[in-house]
Write an enzyme that holds these catalytic residues in place. Structure first.
Site: not given
Length: 218
Positions: A39, A43, A108, A111
Protein backbone atom coordinates in the site's frame (compact mmCIF):
# COMPACT_ATOMS: atom_id res chain seq x y z
CA UNK A 1 -7.65 -18.13 1.04
CA UNK A 2 -7.18 -15.62 -1.78
CA UNK A 3 -8.95 -16.66 -5.01
CA UNK A 4 -6.19 -15.63 -7.41
CA UNK A 5 -7.89 -16.54 -10.69
CA UNK A 6 -11.15 -14.78 -9.88
CA UNK A 7 -9.34 -11.61 -8.81
CA UNK A 8 -7.19 -11.69 -11.94
CA UNK A 9 -10.34 -12.00 -14.06
CA UNK A 10 -11.78 -8.90 -12.39
CA UNK A 11 -8.69 -6.70 -12.59
CA UNK A 12 -7.72 -7.86 -16.09
CA UNK A 13 -4.13 -8.71 -15.24
CA UNK A 14 -2.32 -12.04 -14.83
CA UNK A 15 0.43 -12.04 -12.24
CA UNK A 16 3.72 -13.75 -12.95
CA UNK A 17 4.32 -13.87 -9.19
CA UNK A 18 1.01 -14.94 -7.66
CA UNK A 19 2.36 -14.35 -4.15
CA UNK A 20 2.38 -10.59 -4.79
CA UNK A 21 -1.34 -10.66 -5.54
CA UNK A 22 -2.05 -12.75 -2.46
CA UNK A 23 -0.06 -10.30 -0.34
CA UNK A 24 -2.08 -7.36 -1.63
CA UNK A 25 -5.22 -8.86 -0.07
CA UNK A 26 -3.79 -9.62 3.38
CA UNK A 27 -5.13 -7.13 5.94
CA UNK A 28 -2.93 -6.13 8.87
CA UNK A 29 -5.44 -7.66 11.32
CA UNK A 30 -4.25 -11.14 10.33
CA UNK A 31 -0.67 -10.36 11.31
CA UNK A 32 2.56 -9.98 9.38
CA UNK A 33 3.27 -10.15 6.50
CA UNK A 34 0.38 -8.06 5.21
CA UNK A 35 -0.39 -5.51 2.50
CA UNK A 36 0.81 -2.38 4.31
CA UNK A 37 4.17 -2.23 2.51
CA UNK A 38 2.50 -2.73 -0.88
CA UNK A 39 0.00 0.00 0.00
CA UNK A 40 2.86 2.36 0.86
CA UNK A 41 4.49 1.72 -2.50
CA UNK A 42 1.26 1.74 -4.48
CA UNK A 43 0.24 5.11 -3.03
CA UNK A 44 3.30 6.77 -4.60
CA UNK A 45 3.13 4.79 -7.85
CA UNK A 46 -0.54 5.70 -8.32
CA UNK A 47 0.23 9.39 -7.72
CA UNK A 48 2.88 9.22 -10.44
CA UNK A 49 0.59 7.42 -12.90
CA UNK A 50 -2.20 9.97 -12.44
CA UNK A 51 0.19 12.95 -12.53
CA UNK A 52 1.66 11.63 -15.76
CA UNK A 53 -1.76 11.33 -17.40
CA UNK A 54 -2.85 14.79 -16.25
CA UNK A 55 0.41 16.29 -17.47
CA UNK A 56 -0.61 15.45 -21.04
CA UNK A 57 -3.07 18.36 -20.88
CA UNK A 58 -0.66 21.13 -21.82
CA UNK A 59 -3.22 23.86 -21.15
CA UNK A 60 -3.74 23.08 -17.45
CA UNK A 61 -1.82 24.97 -14.77
CA UNK A 62 0.10 23.30 -11.92
CA UNK A 63 -2.36 24.29 -9.21
CA UNK A 64 -5.31 22.84 -11.09
CA UNK A 65 -3.37 19.66 -11.92
CA UNK A 66 -2.65 19.17 -8.22
CA UNK A 67 -6.32 19.58 -7.33
CA UNK A 68 -7.41 17.12 -10.01
CA UNK A 69 -4.89 14.49 -8.94
CA UNK A 70 -5.95 14.81 -5.30
CA UNK A 71 -9.62 14.37 -6.25
CA UNK A 72 -8.91 11.33 -8.41
CA UNK A 73 -6.79 9.46 -5.85
CA UNK A 74 -8.84 10.46 -2.80
CA UNK A 75 -9.85 7.73 -0.38
CA UNK A 76 -13.56 7.83 -1.19
CA UNK A 77 -12.99 7.52 -4.95
CA UNK A 78 -10.60 4.57 -4.67
CA UNK A 79 -12.91 2.87 -2.17
CA UNK A 80 -15.86 3.30 -4.53
CA UNK A 81 -13.94 1.52 -7.30
CA UNK A 82 -13.03 -1.38 -5.01
CA UNK A 83 -16.63 -1.76 -3.84
CA UNK A 84 -18.02 -1.47 -7.37
CA UNK A 85 -16.07 -4.56 -8.42
CA UNK A 86 -16.54 -6.31 -5.08
CA UNK A 87 -12.79 -6.60 -4.61
CA UNK A 88 -13.10 -5.98 -0.87
CA UNK A 89 -14.88 -9.34 -0.52
CA UNK A 90 -11.54 -11.07 -1.20
CA UNK A 91 -9.62 -9.37 1.62
CA UNK A 92 -8.21 -11.79 4.19
CA UNK A 93 -8.87 -10.46 7.69
CA UNK A 94 -7.82 -11.74 11.08
CA UNK A 95 -10.40 -13.54 13.22
CA UNK A 96 -10.86 -10.44 15.36
CA UNK A 97 -12.04 -8.29 12.45
CA UNK A 98 -15.84 -8.31 12.60
CA UNK A 99 -16.92 -5.05 10.95
CA UNK A 100 -17.42 -4.21 7.28
CA UNK A 101 -14.32 -2.90 5.45
CA UNK A 102 -14.12 0.88 5.79
CA UNK A 103 -13.31 3.28 2.93
CA UNK A 104 -9.76 3.46 4.29
CA UNK A 105 -9.35 -0.33 4.10
CA UNK A 106 -10.77 -0.43 0.56
CA UNK A 107 -8.60 2.45 -0.65
CA UNK A 108 -5.54 0.77 0.87
CA UNK A 109 -6.43 -2.39 -1.05
CA UNK A 110 -6.55 -0.50 -4.35
CA UNK A 111 -3.12 1.00 -3.69
CA UNK A 112 -1.79 -2.42 -2.65
CA UNK A 113 -2.88 -3.89 -5.98
CA UNK A 114 -1.11 -1.05 -7.78
CA UNK A 115 2.05 -1.75 -5.77
CA UNK A 116 1.84 -5.47 -6.54
CA UNK A 117 1.42 -4.90 -10.29
CA UNK A 118 4.35 -2.47 -10.27
CA UNK A 119 6.66 -5.01 -8.60
CA UNK A 120 5.39 -7.87 -10.76
CA UNK A 121 6.63 -5.94 -13.80
CA UNK A 122 10.12 -5.21 -12.47
CA UNK A 123 9.08 -1.69 -11.50
CA UNK A 124 7.82 -0.83 -14.97
CA UNK A 125 4.83 1.53 -15.19
CA UNK A 126 3.37 -0.03 -18.36
CA UNK A 127 0.90 -2.41 -16.72
CA UNK A 128 0.14 0.09 -13.95
CA UNK A 129 -0.97 2.60 -16.59
CA UNK A 130 -3.18 -0.04 -18.22
CA UNK A 131 -4.76 -0.83 -14.86
CA UNK A 132 -5.37 2.87 -14.20
CA UNK A 133 -6.98 3.26 -17.63
CA UNK A 134 -9.33 0.35 -16.90
CA UNK A 135 -10.52 1.46 -13.49
CA UNK A 136 -10.04 5.18 -12.95
CA UNK A 137 -12.25 7.88 -14.42
CA UNK A 138 -9.96 10.86 -15.01
CA UNK A 139 -12.97 13.18 -15.02
CA UNK A 140 -13.67 12.59 -11.31
CA UNK A 141 -12.47 16.02 -10.21
CA UNK A 142 -15.45 17.46 -8.41
CA UNK A 143 -14.56 16.68 -4.81
CA UNK A 144 -12.87 19.44 -2.83
CA UNK A 145 -9.28 18.70 -1.86
CA UNK A 146 -9.35 20.48 1.48
CA UNK A 147 -5.62 20.19 2.17
CA UNK A 148 -4.71 21.83 -1.14
CA UNK A 149 -7.48 24.43 -0.89
CA UNK A 150 -6.41 25.32 2.64
CA UNK A 151 -2.79 25.64 1.54
CA UNK A 152 -3.83 28.07 -1.19
CA UNK A 153 -5.49 30.30 1.41
CA UNK A 154 -2.53 30.11 3.77
CA UNK A 155 -0.06 31.01 1.01
CA UNK A 156 -1.49 34.51 0.90
CA UNK A 157 0.74 35.07 3.92
CA UNK A 158 4.27 34.05 2.90
CA UNK A 159 5.29 33.58 6.53
CA UNK A 160 2.38 31.31 7.45
CA UNK A 161 3.14 27.68 8.26
CA UNK A 162 0.79 24.71 8.51
CA UNK A 163 1.77 21.68 10.56
CA UNK A 164 -0.24 18.42 10.61
CA UNK A 165 0.47 16.25 13.64
CA UNK A 166 -1.35 12.93 13.47
CA UNK A 167 -1.24 10.18 16.07
CA UNK A 168 -2.97 6.87 16.58
CA UNK A 169 -5.37 7.43 19.46
CA UNK A 170 -7.10 4.06 19.57
CA UNK A 171 -6.70 0.57 18.22
CA UNK A 172 -9.38 -1.97 18.81
CA UNK A 173 -9.78 -5.45 17.39
CA UNK A 174 -11.32 -4.17 14.19
CA UNK A 175 -9.54 -1.03 13.07
CA UNK A 176 -7.21 1.85 13.85
CA UNK A 177 -8.39 5.35 14.77
CA UNK A 178 -6.35 8.52 14.39
CA UNK A 179 -6.51 12.12 15.50
CA UNK A 180 -4.93 15.04 13.66
CA UNK A 181 -4.09 18.31 15.38
CA UNK A 182 -3.58 21.10 12.85
CA UNK A 183 -1.31 23.98 13.80
CA UNK A 184 -1.11 27.34 12.04
CA UNK A 185 2.01 29.29 12.98
CA UNK A 186 2.46 27.12 16.05
CA UNK A 187 -1.12 27.60 17.31
CA UNK A 188 -3.73 24.84 17.36
CA UNK A 189 -6.50 25.76 14.92
CA UNK A 190 -8.42 22.52 14.45
CA UNK A 191 -8.63 18.90 15.55
CA UNK A 192 -10.29 15.96 13.83
CA UNK A 193 -10.46 12.20 13.95
CA UNK A 194 -10.54 9.57 11.22
CA UNK A 195 -10.21 5.87 10.51
CA UNK A 196 -6.90 6.54 8.72
CA UNK A 197 -4.17 9.17 8.92
CA UNK A 198 -5.30 10.57 5.57
CA UNK A 199 -8.91 10.86 6.71
CA UNK A 200 -7.96 12.53 10.00
CA UNK A 201 -5.76 15.08 8.22
CA UNK A 202 -8.41 15.77 5.58
CA UNK A 203 -11.07 16.31 8.25
CA UNK A 204 -8.79 18.68 10.18
CA UNK A 205 -8.02 20.60 6.98
CA UNK A 206 -11.73 20.78 6.14
CA UNK A 207 -12.56 22.20 9.57
CA UNK A 208 -9.95 24.96 9.29
CA UNK A 209 -10.76 25.62 5.64
CA UNK A 210 -14.45 26.16 6.38
CA UNK A 211 -13.54 28.32 9.38
CA UNK A 212 -11.27 30.54 7.30
CA UNK A 213 -13.66 30.74 4.35
CA UNK A 214 -16.33 31.93 6.75
CA UNK A 215 -14.06 34.68 8.02
CA UNK A 216 -15.24 37.93 6.50
CA UNK A 217 -11.69 39.20 6.44
CA UNK A 218 -10.73 36.72 3.71
Amino acid sequence: MVNVKEIEDIIGYRFKNKELLKMAFLHSSQGFPNNERLEYLGDTVLDLAIADKLFLDKNDMEGNLTKKRASIVCESNLAEIVKKYDLHSFIVFGNSFKSKPSNAVCADLFESIIGAIYLDNDRSMVEVRKFVDRFIDMNVCNAIDYKTSLQEIIQKDKNAKLDYRTIEIEQDKNEHKFECVLYLNGKIESKAKGKSKKEAERNAAKALYEKMKGDSKL
